[in-house]
Design a protein around this motif. Sequence first.
Motif, mmCIF file in Angstrom:
data_model
loop_
_atom_site.group_PDB
_atom_site.id
_atom_site.type_symbol
_atom_site.label_atom_id
_atom_site.label_comp_id
_atom_site.label_asym_id
_atom_site.label_seq_id
_atom_site.Cartn_x
_atom_site.Cartn_y
_atom_site.Cartn_z
ATOM 1 N N ALA A 46 23.425 14.861 -6.164
ATOM 2 C CA ALA A 46 23.391 15.018 -7.426
ATOM 3 C C ALA A 46 24.934 14.326 -6.993
ATOM 4 N N ASP A 47 24.551 13.596 -6.515
ATOM 5 C CA ASP A 47 25.988 12.216 -6.007
ATOM 6 C C ASP A 47 25.053 11.089 -6.754
ATOM 7 N N GLY A 48 23.776 10.971 -7.692
ATOM 8 C CA GLY A 48 23.159 10.004 -7.611
ATOM 9 C C GLY A 48 22.622 9.071 -5.743
ATOM 10 N N ARG A 49 22.619 10.217 -5.262
ATOM 11 C CA ARG A 49 21.710 9.343 -3.877
ATOM 12 C C ARG A 49 20.550 9.464 -3.531
ATOM 13 N N GLU A 50 19.667 9.458 -2.754
ATOM 14 C CA GLU A 50 18.388 9.469 -2.582
ATOM 15 C C GLU A 50 18.961 10.190 -0.963
ATOM 16 N N VAL A 51 17.984 11.539 -0.523
ATOM 17 C CA VAL A 51 18.207 12.326 0.626
ATOM 18 C C VAL A 51 16.927 12.469 1.136
ATOM 19 N N TYR A 52 16.956 12.383 2.433
ATOM 20 C CA TYR A 52 15.451 12.442 2.673
ATOM 21 C C TYR A 52 15.877 13.838 4.461
ATOM 22 N N VAL A 53 14.438 14.696 4.258
ATOM 23 C CA VAL A 53 15.298 15.850 5.254
ATOM 24 C C VAL A 53 13.867 16.299 6.120
ATOM 25 N N ASP A 102 0.600 -0.835 -0.107
ATOM 26 C CA ASP A 102 0.106 -0.223 0.416
ATOM 27 C C ASP A 102 1.032 1.227 -0.360
ATOM 28 N N GLY A 103 2.047 0.882 0.217
ATOM 29 C CA GLY A 103 3.120 2.668 -0.658
ATOM 30 C C GLY A 103 3.356 2.756 0.982
ATOM 31 N N ARG A 104 2.745 2.205 2.257
ATOM 32 C CA ARG A 104 3.672 2.675 3.676
ATOM 33 C C ARG A 104 4.265 1.929 3.957
ATOM 34 N N LEU A 105 5.225 2.111 5.039
ATOM 35 C CA LEU A 105 6.338 1.200 5.782
ATOM 36 C C LEU A 105 6.269 1.069 7.492
ATOM 37 N N SER A 106 6.417 -0.640 7.149
ATOM 38 C CA SER A 106 6.340 -0.976 9.072
ATOM 39 C C SER A 106 7.271 -0.894 9.254
ATOM 40 N N ALA A 152 3.394 6.571 6.724
ATOM 41 C CA ALA A 152 3.196 6.947 5.252
ATOM 42 C C ALA A 152 4.252 6.411 4.387
ATOM 43 N N ASP A 153 5.470 6.952 4.382
ATOM 44 C CA ASP A 153 6.590 7.079 3.527
ATOM 45 C C ASP A 153 7.795 7.020 4.388
ATOM 46 N N LEU A 154 8.541 7.338 3.057
ATOM 47 C CA LEU A 154 10.366 7.631 3.379
ATOM 48 C C LEU A 154 10.164 9.123 3.722
#
Length: 202
Positions: free
Chosen positions: A194-201, A25-29, A91-93
Amino acid sequence: MYQRLEPAEAMNVGHRALVAYQRADGRLSIHHSQWGALGWQLLTTCRPNSPFGGNNDWEAPVHEAIVDGEEPDPPNVPDTPVDPHPRTVVADLDGLTGQFDFLEYEACYVVSRSVDVRGFQPLWFARALPDADPVGDGALVSLRRDRDPVEDAARLTAWFRGVADTMVAMQEQGALTDDAVQTHLRERCREWEADGREVYVG
């Protein structure tokens, strides 16, 4: 709502990691690993036939239940690097970062439905902002798959310390307010995209 460890549990020796399993469902356990941050071991120990890292027959069906949003039925005292009992659901990342305890956890993993595991280095803003909240005031930056995870995490940490210490010096000179420091830290962390990483703030 995010559930912190109880004080007695938080004092246990360990290299704690938060592990987020993606659901259909898109959520995270959200799950806890007492030693998962040590050497980024879960990047290799968690596999499709062993999603909690213990090579047990019950792991795949328990993971399938979690993916489907159903109540899992793992052993009461499982002998796995990751506790298969969910602690909460987010809910999400983006929501995960806002509820991540940067004081409690040394590492974060995100596990896809097919058990593709990604590692994220936590960067807590408290190095530059003493009043930073342990929950939410920081960033999660993904490790590069083509690099040694221990060395890559150390690189991210060293970079962040340099940026944060520069912000502290500028703040002591009266050049930056707390709000400006927080904004700058968020912007600098996002530069890693820009280095091809995922960033979540948070």
